[in-house]
Enzyme design. Structure first.
Site, PDB file in Angstrom:
ATOM      1  N   THR A 229      -3.880  -5.303   0.756  1.00  0.00           N
ATOM      2  CA  THR A 229      -3.241  -3.997   0.934  1.00  0.00           C
ATOM      3  C   THR A 229      -4.079  -3.085   1.821  1.00  0.00           C
ATOM      4  O   THR A 229      -3.539  -2.184   2.470  1.00  0.00           O
ATOM      5  CB  THR A 229      -2.980  -3.318  -0.422  1.00  0.00           C
ATOM      6  OG1 THR A 229      -4.222  -3.024  -1.073  1.00  0.00           O
ATOM      7  CG2 THR A 229      -2.121  -4.199  -1.317  1.00  0.00           C
TER       8      THR A 229
ATOM      9  N   ARG B 194      31.020  33.414  -8.741  1.00  0.00           N
ATOM     10  CA  ARG B 194      29.681  33.071  -9.234  1.00  0.00           C
ATOM     11  C   ARG B 194      28.775  32.681  -8.077  1.00  0.00           C
ATOM     12  O   ARG B 194      29.225  32.374  -6.972  1.00  0.00           O
ATOM     13  CB  ARG B 194      29.752  31.921 -10.242  1.00  0.00           C
ATOM     14  CG  ARG B 194      30.190  30.596  -9.624  1.00  0.00           C
ATOM     15  CD  ARG B 194      30.027  29.444 -10.586  1.00  0.00           C
ATOM     16  NE  ARG B 194      30.373  28.166  -9.943  1.00  0.00           N
ATOM     17  CZ  ARG B 194      30.132  26.961 -10.466  1.00  0.00           C
ATOM     18  NH1 ARG B 194      29.549  26.867 -11.654  1.00  0.00           N
ATOM     19  NH2 ARG B 194      30.467  25.874  -9.818  1.00  0.00           N
TER      20      ARG B 194
ATOM     21  N   HIS C 297      21.623  27.079 -12.126  1.00  0.00           N
ATOM     22  CA  HIS C 297      22.472  28.089 -12.738  1.00  0.00           C
ATOM     23  C   HIS C 297      21.918  29.499 -12.549  1.00  0.00           C
ATOM     24  O   HIS C 297      20.709  29.740 -12.661  1.00  0.00           O
ATOM     25  CB  HIS C 297      22.619  27.815 -14.240  1.00  0.00           C
ATOM     26  CG  HIS C 297      23.209  26.484 -14.552  1.00  0.00           C
ATOM     27  ND1 HIS C 297      24.483  26.131 -14.175  1.00  0.00           N
ATOM     28  CD2 HIS C 297      22.706  25.407 -15.217  1.00  0.00           C
ATOM     29  CE1 HIS C 297      24.736  24.898 -14.591  1.00  0.00           C
ATOM     30  NE2 HIS C 297      23.676  24.437 -15.225  1.00  0.00           N
TER      31      HIS C 297
ATOM     32  N   LYS D  76       0.862  -1.183   0.000  1.00  0.00           N
ATOM     33  CA  LYS D  76       0.000   0.000   0.000  1.00  0.00           C
ATOM     34  C   LYS D  76       0.893   1.225   0.000  1.00  0.00           C
ATOM     35  O   LYS D  76       1.711   1.411   0.902  1.00  0.00           O
ATOM     36  CB  LYS D  76      -0.896   0.014   1.243  1.00  0.00           C
ATOM     37  CG  LYS D  76      -2.159   0.848   1.071  1.00  0.00           C
ATOM     38  CD  LYS D  76      -3.148   0.170   0.122  1.00  0.00           C
ATOM     39  CE  LYS D  76      -4.550   0.729   0.289  1.00  0.00           C
ATOM     40  NZ  LYS D  76      -5.513   0.033  -0.588  1.00  0.00           N
TER      41      LYS D  76
ATOM     42  N   GLN E 100      31.270  19.415  -7.800  1.00  0.00           N
ATOM     43  CA  GLN E 100      31.747  18.093  -7.382  1.00  0.00           C
ATOM     44  C   GLN E 100      32.562  18.185  -6.091  1.00  0.00           C
ATOM     45  O   GLN E 100      32.427  17.365  -5.183  1.00  0.00           O
ATOM     46  CB  GLN E 100      32.597  17.450  -8.490  1.00  0.00           C
ATOM     47  CG  GLN E 100      31.800  16.951  -9.672  1.00  0.00           C
ATOM     48  CD  GLN E 100      31.636  17.998 -10.759  1.00  0.00           C
ATOM     49  OE1 GLN E 100      31.673  19.205 -10.491  1.00  0.00           O
ATOM     50  NE2 GLN E 100      31.444  17.550 -11.992  1.00  0.00           N
TER      51      GLN E 100
END
Length: 302
Positions: free
Chosen positions: A57, A178, A254, A12, A226
């Site tokens: 269920t 940035r 971005h 379920k 990263q």
């Protein structure tokens, strides 16, 4: 061509359960979305339609609500452990259970209607991350993966991106200052696998892991997303003895500097255009040295 039955499960999904705990005039709320999947000796229901080994269920749904009353909801992980143990140990044909939980957070507000302050039972939904838990049990071993999704973070500086590979199709300009923004999705696996060893404090573990993710994001001078991802995962592992590995998925939200020179205006890292798609997607697992990676890129089958 003959066919055979492969991996299968049933259950379920998305049982929304809200548990209110009343401590006098002060109330506490737990708001969960619980999905239960069961597997085991279920071949015959697929081959012949016999339901002799099938727990309905609807019964699964009822159990979720009954256990919210019977055991309360101390934490998403603990609630999932109660459910998984029940289904595997109470029904012989069921060999494995997986419980996935999303938890939606609320915070208490003040209610001053009529001039009387009643801060104990009025709540506002938090607009931050969704907490996640995945509890797996096969009758002997536990697999607990906690996590979160939708934790949106942004550094307005201390991020660069340059020195990358360039080819005939590269147009991106190198950036030495940035915005770095992402929506953190993280899942971390706990060492705990057996009832014979002490269980972690799930609430404390989650709060600490979340805080270390935020601290690492804020405190890393980033030369790439990263690098930031690895620092976030490393901090969680180094400060959480109960955690064996963490998998992070970080979209690069971005933000591009807008060229204002056509309007006779300078743009000294002040005005950006936020782009929601397409986006770079950075994903990796960070492991404690010597640990085996058991968290797949996508949520595992039961």
């Amino acid at each position: 061509m003959p066919t055979i039955l492969g991996q299968n499960q049933y259950g379920k999904a998305e049982n929304r359960v809200v548990r209110i705990t009343r401590d006098g005039a002060t109330h506490h709320i737990k708001d969960l979305n619980v999905s239960v999947a069961l597997s085991g000796d279920m071949d015959e229901v697929h081959y012949s339609g016999s339901n002799a080994h099938v727990l309905p269920t609807d019964t699964v749904k009822n159990t979720v609500f009954a256990f919210a009353k019977k055991y309360g909801i101390e934490s998403a992980e603990q609630f999932g452990i109660h459910l998984a143990r029940h289904f595997v140990t109470s029904q012989e044909p069921i060999h494995r259970a997986r419980v996935r939980i999303e938890e939606y957070s609320w915070e208490r507000t003040g209610n001053t209607a009529g001039g009387a302050a009643e801060p104990g039972h009025s709540f506002v939904r938090k607009g931050q991350e969704t907490r996640t838990s995945e509890i797996g049990y096969d009758g002997e071993r536990w697999r607990i993966v906690s996590g979160l999704t939708g934790l949106t973070v942004l550094n307005s500086t201390d991020s660069e991106f340059w020195g990358y590979v360039k080819d005939d199709y590269t147009t991106l300009e190198e950036a030495y200052d940035r915005i770095l923004a992402t929506d953190v999705s993280a899942r971390w696996r706990h060492h705990w696998t057996s009832d014979e060893t002490p269980m972690p404090d799930w609430e404390r573990s989650y709060e600490q892991a979340r805080e270390h993710l935020l601290q690492a994001f804020a405190g890393t001078y980033s030369l790439s997303l990263q690098q930031t991802l690895f620092q976030m995962g490393t901090r969680v592992i180094e400060h959480g003895d109960e955690i064996a590995e963490i998998r992070l998925s970080l979209p690069n939200n971005h933000h591009f500097l807008v060229d204002l020179t056509p309007f006779g205006l300078d743009n000294d890292h002040e005005v950006y255009a936020a782009a929601d798609r397409p986006y770079g997607l950075i994903e990796a697992t960070v492991l404690r040295d010597g640990a085996e990676s058991l968290i797949p890129a996508e949520p595992a089958e039961l």
